[in-house]
Each structure stands twice: as structure tokens, then as C-alpha cells.
Design a protein around this motif. Structure first.
Motif: not given
Length: 335
Positions: A112-115, A121-125, A252-259, A280-284
Motif C-alpha cells: 500500500g505504501h509503495i503504490e 509521484t508518478g515514479a515508474e520503476d 538493479c542498475n537504476t538511478s531513481d529512488v522512492l521513499i 548518480r544522475g537520478g531522481r528522488l
């Protein structure tokens, strides 16, 4: 399609209504607050939820401007959480499902928290750091499961902060973790503390024992202030969390993080994570207290996603489980 969700796994009870386009139509909640220096116990918390449940359901319907006939499904928190509070809310969900003659869906609190974080936020993966009073996990999605890459092996981060707040007799209003955050901003002296990262996992019990004992002598000798202790505790804990999150990102070879989760509201944690993610050139992606802290909409939304994909909980299985792993859930709504 509208779904009503009921959350009550800990000291907050919330009722939210969401639509299938991701709109949150209402999301009221009420918090059980105990006196300074005290935690909340299952029995008293359950009684609190029972007292406020019906009022919150009515309030949620009124705010959304809908009637029970508009609700297509009821979602409730199946677990994890505290037994008494969970059961209290499950009883309400079963009652409404029978009264309104609609299906019911049991939802994993962590999912529930993740979804909720993803839809707001619109975060995809992203890699997900889930930090709350009862859970601490680093998670990434793969093959219809939210896979746990690292977690606490003893205390959850929120529990660690809450218990230290009791040592300082900080107020539980609005939450002990919030009051630690405010006090930490006044701290200027960093005190070395145990730093326990074990591969992808973290441990907080030794750190808590150390600062509980050290606080007595440091405060008595005036070698540190309560603000210094809160500052040092936060810096140490959050550095550990940033480290294991970065390690999962590399894997995971990803640069985005969702808290997500209640501790995810902490601005210092967000600030420290932002530094790492930017390097790391990503987005929080982060959310505020409306959606970070336990709420009904975060149960309604994944309940709606599951319901649209044909998942309904048989009435005889609308039970609760205090230990319900994040990776036990089959995420049918994602590719």
C-alpha cells in the motif's frame, strides 16, 4: 470505479476513497496519541480504532461527495501490523461489505505504501526505501513481486527513533519521530555511534542500546544536549539507510529512488538521499505527511488495482496476519 480503503495497522486509523484514474477523493484519519514516555499498546489502540471507525467512514463519504451505492469494493489492511488494531478494522470492512453488498480485498500494508508513493509521484520503476515504525526495507520490483533486497534484522527505524524519544520524554504529538527531527535541527555536536550495516541489511538494536545508556551520562555531565543526541542519532541511522539503498540501486542498475513510510516524511533523510541520488544522475521521489503516514487511500488504491485485475478476497479469508511479507504479494497489475 470507486474503492473505499480502511487502514489501522498501528496507532492511526484512516479511511480513504479513490477512483480508478488515481484521484484521491477523501482521506481522513485519526491518531491515537499516548502521554510522553509511553508507547501504544494493542488493546488500547484497538479500542481507539473501534471508537473512530464509523465516524471516519461517514466523513470520508461526505468529503468525497458520494454514497455507499457508489462504492464498488472495500479494501482493508490484512497485515502486517498489530493484531488487535488490524482485526478491529477488518471487522468494520466485513460489516460494510455485507451492508453495501460489495466485494472485499485484503491489502498488504507495505505494498500500500509503495503504490501510494508511485501514484502520487508518478515514479515508474524506482528502488523503494520503505521506512516506518514497524518496517525498514529496500525494495525493487521484478516479475510481479516487490523483492526485498535489504531490511532491518531487528528493530525498524521508526521504532528505534520512537523508543529514544521516550528516553528524552518527548511528546508523542503529532509523533515522536517528528519531534526528534525538529530537535535534531538544533543540534551542532556530532557524537560517534555504532554503525551497523551487514551486507544489504541494517541493525539498530545495538545503536539504540548504546545511545540509551550514553544519554544518561552525557546529559548528566552536560557533555551533550538532547538536540546533539537527536542530531547524531539521525545522521547515523540515515547514513546507513542511504548506503544500502545505493547498493540496491547499483544491483538493479537504476538511478531513481522512492521513499515511503512514516519516517519518509523526514526532511533530513530526504536531503541526504537527494545528495546520493544526484551524484548518480537520478531522481528522488518523496511524498509529504498526507500520504507518507498511514492512511486509508494507500489501502484503497492497491485494493482497486487488485480488484480491476480480478483479485477478490473470499469472505471466509478476510482475516489478518501480523507477519505479511512484502514479497508474498502477487502484483498482478504490473507487467
Amino acid at each position: 470505479m470507486l474503492v473505499l480503503g480502511i487502514e489501522g495497522s498501528a496507532n492511526k486509523i484512516g479511511v480513504g476513497i479513490v477512483s480508478d484514474n488515481g484521484d484521491i477523493l477523501s482521506n481522513p484519519r485519526h491518531t491515537y496519541i499516548t502521554p510522553p514516555g509511553q508507547g501504544f499498546l494493542p488493546k488500547e489502540t484497538a479500542l481507539h480504532h473501534q471508537k473512530h471507525a464509523v465516524r471516519l467512514v461517514k466523513e470520508s463519504l461526505d468529503i468525497a461527495g458520494v454514497t455507499p451505492s457508489d462504492i464498488a469494493c472495500i479494501a482493508y489492511t490484512k497485515g502486517p501490523g498489530m493484531g488487535g488494531p488490524l482485526v478491529s478494522c477488518a471487522v468494520v470492512a466485513r460489516m460494510l461489505a455485507q451492508l453495501w453488498k460489495v466485494p472485499i480485498v485484503g491489502v498488504n500494508h507495505c505494498v500500500g505504501h509503495i503504490e501510494m508513493g508511485r501514484v502520487v509521484t508518478g515514479a515508474e520503476d524506482p528502488v523503494v526505501l520503505y521506512v516506518s515504525g514497524g518496517n525498514t526495507q529496500v525494495i525493487a520490483y521484478s516479475e510481479q513481486r516487490y523483492r526485498i533486497f535489504g531490511e532491518t534484522i531487528d528493530l525498524a527505524v521508526g521504532n528505534c527513533l520512537d523508543r529514544f524519544a521516550r528516553v528524552l520524554s518527548l511528546s508523542n504529538d503529532p509523533s515522536p519521530g517528528y519531534n526528534i527531527e525538529q530537535l535534531a535541527r538544533q543540534g551542532s555536536k556530532f557524537l560517534e555511534m555504532p554503525y551497523s550495516v551487514k551486507g544489504m541489511d541494517v541493525s539498530f538494536s545495538g545503536l539504540l542500546s548504546y545511545i540509551e545508556e550514553a544519554a544518561k551520562s552525557l546529559l548528566a555531565k552536560q557533555e551533550a544536549t538532547p538536540a546533539d543526541l537527536c542530531f547524531s542519532l539521525q545522521e547515523t541511522i540515515f547514513a546507513m539507510l542511504v548506503e544500502i539503498t545505493e547498493r540496491a540501486m547499483a544491483h538493479c542498475n537504476t538511478s531513481d529512488v522512492l521513499i515511503v513510510g512514516g519516517v519518509g516524511c523526514n526532511l533530513r533523510l530526504q536531503e541526504m538521499m537527494q545528495v546520493m541520488v544526484s551524484e548518480r544522475g537520478g531522481r528522488l521521489y518523496s511524498i509529504d505527511e498526507r500520504y507518507c503516514i498511514d492512511n486509508g487511500a494507500m489501502i484503497a488504491w492497491p485494493g482497486l488495482l487488485a480488484f480491476k485485475n480480478g483479485q477478490v478476497t473470499p469472505f471466509e479469508e478476510t482475516t489478518c496476519t501480523q507477519r505479511f511479507r512484502t514479497d508474498d504479494v502477487l502484483v498482478t497489475w504490473r507487467d
